[in-house]
Structure formats: structure tokens, C-alpha cells
Motif scaffolding. Structure first.
Motif, PDB file in Angstrom:
ATOM      1  N   GLU A 192       0.836  -1.213   0.000  1.00 24.53           N
ATOM      2  CA  GLU A 192       0.000   0.000   0.000  1.00 24.53           C
ATOM      3  C   GLU A 192       0.864   1.254   0.000  1.00 24.53           C
ATOM      4  OE1 GLU A 192      -2.528  -0.366   3.365  1.00 24.53           O
ATOM      5  OE2 GLU A 192      -3.729  -1.993   2.512  1.00 24.53           O
ATOM      6  N   LEU A 193       1.886   1.277   0.851  1.00 27.10           N
ATOM      7  CA  LEU A 193       2.763   2.452   0.915  1.00 27.10           C
ATOM      8  C   LEU A 193       3.448   2.701  -0.416  1.00 27.10           C
ATOM      9  CD1 LEU A 193       4.487   2.103   4.426  1.00 27.10           C
ATOM     10  CD2 LEU A 193       2.932   3.923   3.690  1.00 27.10           C
ATOM     11  N   LEU A 194       3.955   1.651  -1.035  1.00 30.39           N
ATOM     12  CA  LEU A 194       4.699   1.812  -2.287  1.00 30.39           C
ATOM     13  C   LEU A 194       3.778   2.147  -3.451  1.00 30.39           C
ATOM     14  CD1 LEU A 194       7.219  -1.084  -1.713  1.00 30.39           C
ATOM     15  CD2 LEU A 194       7.839   1.321  -2.009  1.00 30.39           C
ATOM     16  N   ALA A 195       2.575   1.570  -3.465  1.00 29.38           N
ATOM     17  CA  ALA A 195       1.621   1.870  -4.541  1.00 29.38           C
ATOM     18  C   ALA A 195       1.179   3.330  -4.498  1.00 29.38           C
ATOM     19  CB  ALA A 195       0.420   0.940  -4.442  1.00 29.38           C
ATOM     20  N   GLN A 196       1.151   3.904  -3.293  1.00 28.28           N
ATOM     21  CA  GLN A 196       0.708   5.289  -3.136  1.00 28.28           C
ATOM     22  C   GLN A 196       1.865   6.291  -3.143  1.00 28.28           C
ATOM     23  OE1 GLN A 196      -1.381   5.161   0.590  1.00 28.28           O
ATOM     24  NE2 GLN A 196      -2.896   3.655  -0.130  1.00 28.28           N
ATOM     25  N   TYR A 223       8.911  -1.819 -12.223  1.00 30.32           N
ATOM     26  CA  TYR A 223       7.462  -1.599 -12.178  1.00 30.32           C
ATOM     27  C   TYR A 223       7.129  -0.291 -11.475  1.00 30.32           C
ATOM     28  CZ  TYR A 223       2.518  -2.707 -12.109  1.00 30.32           C
ATOM     29  OH  TYR A 223       1.158  -2.667 -12.327  1.00 30.32           O
ATOM     30  N   LEU A 224       7.884   0.031 -10.445  1.00 31.03           N
ATOM     31  CA  LEU A 224       7.631   1.255  -9.672  1.00 31.03           C
ATOM     32  C   LEU A 224       8.354   2.467 -10.247  1.00 31.03           C
ATOM     33  CD1 LEU A 224       8.026  -0.173  -6.053  1.00 31.03           C
ATOM     34  CD2 LEU A 224       5.915   0.735  -7.026  1.00 31.03           C
ATOM     35  N   SER A 225       9.256   2.243 -11.227  1.00 26.02           N
ATOM     36  CA  SER A 225      10.178   3.301 -11.677  1.00 26.02           C
ATOM     37  C   SER A 225      10.908   3.898 -10.472  1.00 26.02           C
ATOM     38  CB  SER A 225       9.442   4.402 -12.445  1.00 26.02           C
ATOM     39  OG  SER A 225       8.963   3.910 -13.669  1.00 26.02           O
ATOM     40  N   ALA A 226      11.327   3.015  -9.570  1.00 26.14           N
ATOM     41  CA  ALA A 226      11.965   3.453  -8.326  1.00 26.14           C
ATOM     42  C   ALA A 226      13.475   3.449  -8.482  1.00 26.14           C
ATOM     43  CB  ALA A 226      11.578   2.524  -7.183  1.00 26.14           C
ATOM     44  N   PRO A 227      14.133   4.565  -8.187  1.00 29.21           N
ATOM     45  CA  PRO A 227      15.598   4.553  -8.163  1.00 29.21           C
ATOM     46  C   PRO A 227      16.100   3.547  -7.139  1.00 29.21           C
ATOM     47  CG  PRO A 227      14.729   6.760  -7.709  1.00 29.21           C
ATOM     48  CD  PRO A 227      13.568   5.842  -7.774  1.00 29.21           C
ATOM     49  N   VAL A 228      17.258   2.956  -7.431  1.00 28.37           N
ATOM     50  CA  VAL A 228      17.830   1.954  -6.532  1.00 28.37           C
ATOM     51  C   VAL A 228      19.223   2.395  -6.112  1.00 28.37           C
ATOM     52  CG1 VAL A 228      18.462  -0.462  -6.207  1.00 28.37           C
ATOM     53  CG2 VAL A 228      16.536   0.133  -7.695  1.00 28.37           C
ATOM     54  N   ALA A 229      19.419   2.518  -4.805  1.00 28.07           N
ATOM     55  CA  ALA A 229      20.737   2.826  -4.241  1.00 28.07           C
ATOM     56  C   ALA A 229      21.304   1.560  -3.618  1.00 28.07           C
ATOM     57  CB  ALA A 229      20.626   3.928  -3.186  1.00 28.07           C
ATOM     58  N   PHE A 321      10.141 -12.084  -0.606  1.00 31.69           N
ATOM     59  CA  PHE A 321       9.408 -10.866  -0.259  1.00 31.69           C
ATOM     60  C   PHE A 321       9.197 -10.006  -1.508  1.00 31.69           C
ATOM     61  CE2 PHE A 321       9.040  -6.452   0.963  1.00 31.69           C
ATOM     62  CZ  PHE A 321       8.202  -6.471   2.065  1.00 31.69           C
ATOM     63  N   SER A 322      10.258  -9.816  -2.301  1.00 30.80           N
ATOM     64  CA  SER A 322      10.161  -8.960  -3.488  1.00 30.80           C
ATOM     65  C   SER A 322       9.186  -9.531  -4.499  1.00 30.80           C
ATOM     66  CB  SER A 322      11.545  -8.784  -4.122  1.00 30.80           C
ATOM     67  OG  SER A 322      12.433  -8.155  -3.224  1.00 30.80           O
ATOM     68  N   THR A 323       9.185 -10.850  -4.655  1.00 29.92           N
ATOM     69  CA  THR A 323       8.268 -11.502  -5.587  1.00 29.92           C
ATOM     70  C   THR A 323       6.821 -11.287  -5.173  1.00 29.92           C
ATOM     71  OG1 THR A 323       9.915 -13.187  -6.134  1.00 29.92           O
ATOM     72  CG2 THR A 323       7.617 -13.706  -6.616  1.00 29.92           C
ATOM     73  N   ASP A 324       6.534 -11.540  -3.913  1.00 32.09           N
ATOM     74  CA  ASP A 324       5.164 -11.380  -3.400  1.00 32.09           C
ATOM     75  C   ASP A 324       4.757  -9.913  -3.400  1.00 32.09           C
ATOM     76  OD1 ASP A 324       2.749 -11.519  -1.934  1.00 32.09           O
ATOM     77  OD2 ASP A 324       3.465 -13.222  -0.780  1.00 32.09           O
ATOM     78  N   ALA A 331      -1.541  -5.603  -8.242  1.00 30.85           N
ATOM     79  CA  ALA A 331      -2.986  -5.669  -8.010  1.00 30.85           C
ATOM     80  C   ALA A 331      -3.539  -4.317  -7.564  1.00 30.85           C
ATOM     81  CB  ALA A 331      -3.296  -6.734  -6.961  1.00 30.85           C
ATOM     82  N   LEU A 332      -2.764  -3.589  -6.755  1.00 31.56           N
ATOM     83  CA  LEU A 332      -3.203  -2.273  -6.267  1.00 31.56           C
ATOM     84  C   LEU A 332      -3.033  -1.176  -7.303  1.00 31.56           C
ATOM     85  CD1 LEU A 332      -1.611  -2.399  -2.677  1.00 31.56           C
ATOM     86  CD2 LEU A 332      -4.059  -2.477  -3.204  1.00 31.56           C
ATOM     87  N   LYS A 333      -2.037  -1.349  -8.169  1.00 32.11           N
ATOM     88  CA  LYS A 333      -1.685  -0.307  -9.139  1.00 32.11           C
ATOM     89  C   LYS A 333      -1.415  -0.971 -10.493  1.00 32.11           C
ATOM     90  CE  LYS A 333       1.574   3.587  -9.505  1.00 32.11           C
ATOM     91  NZ  LYS A 333       2.771   4.219  -8.878  1.00 32.11           N
ATOM     92  N   PRO A 334      -2.462  -1.468 -11.141  1.00 30.89           N
ATOM     93  CA  PRO A 334      -2.249  -2.230 -12.371  1.00 30.89           C
ATOM     94  C   PRO A 334      -1.802  -1.340 -13.536  1.00 30.89           C
ATOM     95  CG  PRO A 334      -4.597  -1.911 -11.956  1.00 30.89           C
ATOM     96  CD  PRO A 334      -3.881  -1.382 -10.748  1.00 30.89           C
ATOM     97  N   GLY A 335      -1.072  -1.963 -14.455  1.00 35.07           N
ATOM     98  CA  GLY A 335      -0.710  -1.291 -15.703  1.00 35.07           C
ATOM     99  C   GLY A 335       0.295  -0.169 -15.574  1.00 35.07           C
ATOM    100  N   ALA A 336       1.136  -0.211 -14.563  1.00 34.94           N
ATOM    101  CA  ALA A 336       2.138   0.852 -14.411  1.00 34.94           C
ATOM    102  C   ALA A 336       3.105   0.844 -15.581  1.00 34.94           C
ATOM    103  CB  ALA A 336       2.900   0.669 -13.110  1.00 34.94           C
ATOM    104  N   ARG A 337       3.487   2.035 -16.024  1.00 37.68           N
ATOM    105  CA  ARG A 337       4.433   2.178 -17.130  1.00 37.68           C
ATOM    106  C   ARG A 337       5.672   2.933 -16.638  1.00 37.68           C
ATOM    107  NH1 ARG A 337      -0.527   2.341 -19.673  1.00 37.68           N
ATOM    108  NH2 ARG A 337      -0.672   1.078 -21.582  1.00 37.68           N
TER     109      ARG A 337
END
Length: 572
Positions: A192-196, A223-229, A321-324, A331-337
Motif C-alpha cells: 500500500e505504501l509503495l503503490a501510493q 514496475y515502480l520506476s523506483a531509483p535503486v541505491a 518478499f520482493s516476488t510477493d 494488483a493495487l496499481k495495475p498497468g504501471a508504465r
């Protein structure tokens, strides 16, 4: 089956897929040692037991399996202590086999007697003294089981007379117990936190490498377009070439990473204990987000929330954890680009940092500026190489230069910070990754602790480790402290009269290169790699205040105050 305790121990090693054991020959375990060749176990005799334990650590980190070292009782076993602490903080499954005084002589002060259990108590996840020779296989098996399932070093302590006798034993391998993704409720809250989140950032810790979870973390980040450090000194936990990679946080790390994580409204810390030294301000950037939500995932429940306040904590395997988590977010944020704007911001942050780093690294002089040397070295080291890095000023500066494409490539001394780690770890890594270039990067101080004598080991055993010695004739990190806090009063920091390590290497049977100019670095590295032999590159670099990085412990040092008259001239 009927067997001797020595046979039971050696057969347990074989069952646990141990084919290489590091140590120094000793009478205490010679009955078992005699069986190694017939069992298919290679014994690698080192010059100092600390290197044997570091080598087992390096081999364990590269293979992901428990590895073993063995020592003579008393002083030999005592030489494991610092290296075992390094393995403990690296969560590395090293099994230290420590023969001790015979059972009938314990407590009498005999030759080489030492109570060997207390000194390993705080840096092992499990330790056991074999209390009956008939229990040899059972307790040896337990040491391996605990090492692999608690991600850390164990000690198997054996009275030296217990290698002899008769026992009836069954030999079998131990299981690796799956941890699963952790608490479902925590997974749900994290999703929920990451989807929002408006600006989520992933911090990839050493657990990503240990869980072989790179593919899962990449999928989640994309999927999140999240930077990774990368967490501090774990530069191999996310590929540097990936568009979402921003580099390592922490001492002498990437400003792009620090500026990026400072913007995060949600930080997902995967396989990181968020250690205090790895999150301290750097380059005068207090980058740890104070208002952002923190999600911390680790297989060790004891580290969750220990150093940083966290909003969601989950004790689970990073891979699972990452897979799940990704499934829940989808499911919370379908179709992310892919977020083109965010990718552009990341690229710009990296460009700005790369330009600043290039400016620092462009100085041409003799001796070489350390940053110019590191730039040329990083360019020359082949992709896919394994690099073991030591502790010290130049070893820390390399944090901004060495990049990796896959996990289990960067072996660092981490927060235990014991000088002399790199060469031993590199020797072990070379056994775990035959055919791949393996480098040991050390300053001249740390090289003097371990590298010099272990070159003899590499030559004797034909281990193709390439040692890189950043030789500035000083203990640079401590000298920087004496410059900043003690008015250039240098006590013990200078190392005048260092020998030519390249010539010493040749005398010991290795290849040696003395490098004094940046244009020579690439040729030396390429020739060393092509040789397939133990090599030493003695790189003469500039020292002193002008080129040294920030001090390690700006958080712990204070300007001196002196009250006694004889010392008042030494006050700040």
C-alpha cells in the motif's frame, strides 16, 4: 558405519560440499588432515591464520555456501578472532574448526592451552565444543546447519584427543530452510505504501546478494520506476549500468544516490540492517530522509528497527518478499508504465555527479592523484571481475569508482573495518570463481598487514590474485584525522621507506608492476589479467592533506582540549 572421529569430520565436510579448507598445518588436527587428499579436499596452507579465515569468508560470499578454515589450538585459533568478526558482520557462513588442548589436560595450563570458546562467543551465530568423540559428525553437521540457516560464522571446537577412537555414524548433508516472504500483514502494508508513494526509493543491501534476488529487485524497481541505491560497501547489489541505479550511499559514495534517497517519501530497505556508519551524513549531505516512510526487510529479526525508526518491518527472505510484494503492488496499481520524467531526473542526477567526480579525477601529476588512479583502475578492470576491498582512505574512495554488473562481485571489509581483509578474501574468491579476474585492493598500510606474506601463499598454491597496492607512504585515514583535529602532528601515521612491493612480488615468484603514471595503469592491469598468475601492482600515489578524503569518524572525534600545563600547547 564404523569410523574414526577424524573420518566422521572429513566425511561431514564432503557431505556439505566443502572441497577447500584454509589453514596452517598443525599437530592438533593432523589425523584428520591426513584424510583430506583422499576425500577430495584441497588444503590451502596460508602464511597467517587470519588470512585463512578471510579466505573461507571470501569463498563463502562468492559461492553462497558454508566454507571452512582450521587452525592449530591456542595461538593458531586465536588468530581467527578478527576475521571471524568480519564474517559475522558480513553474515558470511564460515565454519571455524578449532582443535584445542586434549580433554584430560584442559585447565592445567599445558602447551598452547587457551579457553577458545569465550573469545568467539560474540562473533558467531553458533558454537559448540565436541564433548564426546562419538558425537563428531552430529556436532560438525550442526555447525554447518546453523551457519547456513542463520547466515553467519560458527565455531566447532574439538579437544585434540577426540580425533581418535571409534564411533558409529551416519553421514548426510544438512538442509537450507526456506524463510518465505515474511509477515503477510507487513507485505500488505508495504504494498500500500509503495503503490501510493510519489517518490519511492529502493535501498539494496547485502541481503539482495545473499538471496540471489537481483532479478526480483530489478522487476520491482522497474514496475515502480523506483531509483535503486546500494547500501554502504555493497556496490554489487544492483547493476550500475541500469537506468534506475544511482550508486552507493555512505562514506565516499555517490552524491547522486544520497541526493536521490533524500527525496524519498518511501524507502524500501531490502536486506540491510541500516547500520549507523552506513547512513551517516557524507559530503555535508544529511541525506537520510527524516519524513519518509521506511520499510525494512531482513531475514534477521534482531536488526529490524535497530538503528533507524521503521514504519513497516518484515522478517523474511528478500527474494520471496520482493516476488510477493510485486504481485500485491500490481494488483493495487495495475498497468504501471515506466516514468519517463523520473528516469530523466535519475539520469540528470548521475550526470551531475559523474561530472563532479570526473573533475576530481582529472588531475595529472606524479605521484598520481589517488582519484585519477582510481578512475584509470576502474576503467581497466574487466567487467565481471571480483574485487575485494580493504579498509582505509583509498579503499573508501574506491566506493565511488568500482561498479559491478551482478551480485557476489564486491567483497568488502564492511563495518568491522579490519585492515588486512582484502587479500585473504580474494584468495578464497579465486577458488569460488575460477577463470574470473579477482583483485585485492588495499592501501600500503593494510597490505603490510596481510598482503605481503600471503603473496607467498598465492605463488605456492597458484592462486591468480591481482593485488593493487595504493601506496602513499601513510595511514591515510588516520593522517586525515591528525590534519583536521591535531594541527598536523603526525604520530604513527607516516610510513616512510616502504619497499618496492612490485620487486618483492617478483622475488616471491609473482609478477610485479610499479606504476607511477596514470597512463601506465591500464597496461599493467591488462597484462596482469592475461598472465593468469599472482600479480602485485604497486601504484605510487600522492598522499597528504590535499588529496585525502573526509575522515571516517567526523561523528566521533572532537577538537582537543588540554588542561595540564605541559599539554596546553596541544589544545585546539
Amino acid at each position: 558405519m564404523k569410523m574414526t572421529p577424524s573420518e566422521a569430520l572429513v566425511e561431514t565436510l564432503v557431505a556439505e560440499r566443502v572441497d577447500t579448507v584454509f589453514g596452517i598445518v598443525g599437530s592438533a588436527y593432523m589425523d584428520a588432515l591426513d584424510l583430506f587428499p583422499a576425500a577430495g579436499i584441497r588444503f590451502v596452507p596460508v602464511a597467517h591464520e587470519q588470512a585463512a579465515c578471510h579466505a573461507a569468508d571470501g569463498l563463502a560470499r562468492v559461492t553462497g555456501r558454508p566454507q571452512a578454515c582450521i587452525a592449530q589450538n591456542g595461538p593458531g585459533a586465536a588468530n581467527f578472532v578478527s576475521a571471524m568478526a568480519a564474517a559475522y558482520w558480513a553474515h558470511s557462513p564460515v565454519v571455524a574448526i578449532t582443535p584445542e588442548t586434549g580433554s584430560m589436560g584442559i585447565g592445567t595450563g599445558g602447551f598452547q592451552e587457551l579457553d577458545q570458546m569465550p573469545m568467539f562467543e560474540r562473533q558467531t551465530v553458533y558454537q559448540v565444543r565436541v564433548n564426546r568423540p562419538e558425537r563428531m559428525a552430529e556436532l560438525a553437521r550442526r555447525a554447518f546447519y546453523m551457519a547456513k540457516n542463520f547466515n553467519g560464522p560458527t565455531q566447532l571446537n574439538i579437544p585434540r584427543d577426540y580425533f581418535y577412537g571409534v564411533c558409529e555414524d551416519e553421514i548426510y548433508s544438512t538442509a537450507l530452510i526456506g524463510r518465505g516472504p515474511g509477515d503477510p500483514e507487513a507485505l500488505g502494508r508495504a504494498a500500500e505504501l509503495l503503490a501510493q508513494a510519489a517518490y519511492p526509493v529502493i535501498l539494496a543491501g547485502g541481503g539482495v546478494s545473499q538471496a540471489d534476488a537481483l532479478a526480483e529487485v530489478k522487476a520491482l524497481a522497474e514496475y515502480l520506476s523506483a531509483p535503486v541505491a546500494n547500501s554502504y560497501l555493497h556496490n554489487d547489489t544492483f547493476p550500475a549500468s541500469h537506468p534506475l541505479a544511482v550508486g552507493p550511499i555512505g562514506y565516499c559514495g555517490s552524491k547522486a544516490a544520497m541526493r536521490t534517497i533524500a527525496r524519498a517519501d518511501v524507502v524500501l530497505a531490502l536486506g540491510s540492517r541500516l547500520g549507523p556508519f552506513g547512513t551517516l551524513p557524507q559530503y555535508d549531505i544529511d541525506y537520510w530522509p527524516r519524513q519518509g516512510k521506511i520499510i525494512q526487510v531482513d531475514v534477521n529479526a534482531a536488526v529490524l528497527g535497530l538503528s533507524k525508526r521503521v514504519d513497516v518491518a518484515s522478517c523474511g527472505d528478500v527474494k520471496a518478499f520482493s516476488t510477493d510484494l510485486l504481485k500485491r503492488i500490481q494488483a493495487l496499481k495495475p498497468g504501471a508504465r515506466p516514468d519517463a520524467a523520473r528516469l530523466g531526473e535519475i539520469a540528470e542526477a548521475k550526470r551531475v555527479w559523474a561530472e563532479e567526480l570526473a573533475q576530481w579525477s582529472s588531475v595529472t601529476r606524479s605521484p598520481m592523484h589517488p582519484r585519477r588512479f582510481l578512475r584509470e583502475l576502474a576503467r581497466a578492470i574487466p567487467d565481471g571481475s571480483i574485487i575485494a576491498t580493504d579498509i582505509g582512505n583509498n579503499s573508501s574512495m574506491c566506493n565511488a569508482y568500482f561498479t559491478f554488473s551482478n551480485v557476489r562481485q564486491h567483497l568488502a571489509a564492511l563495518s568491522w573495518g579490519n585492515c588486512g581483509f582484502a587479500y585473504g578474501a580474494a584468495m578464497g574468491a579465486a577458488f569460488g570463481a575460477p577463470g574470473r579476474p579477482v583483485f585485492a585492493f588495499q592501501g600500503d598500510g593494510a597490505y603490510g598487514i596481510s598482503g605481503i606474506q600471503e603473496v607467498m601463499t598465492a605463488v605456492r598454491e597458484k592462486i591468480p590474485v591481482i593485488a593493487i597496492v595504493a601506496n602513499n607512504l601513510e595511514w591515510g585515514a588516520e593522517k586525515k584525522n591528525q590534519i583536521d583535529y591535531y594541527a598536523n602532528r603526525f604520530v604513527g601515521a607516516n610510513l616512510p621507506g616502504n619497499p618496492d612491493y612490485a620487486r618483492l612480488a617478483v622475488d616471491m615468484g609473482a609478477k610485479g608492476y610499479r606504476v607511477t603514471d596514470p597512463t601506465e595503469v591500464g597496461d599493467a592491469v591488462h597484462d596482469a589479467v592475461a598472465s593468469g598468475q599472482p600479480c602485485v601492482i604497486n601504484a605510487m600515489i600522492q598522499g597528504g592533506a590535499e588529496v585525502l578524503a573526509e575522515p571516517f569518524r567526523r561523528d566521533a572525534l572532537k577538537m582537543p582540549v588540554r588542561y595540564l600545563e605541559k599539554y596546553r600547547h596541544l589544545a585546539a
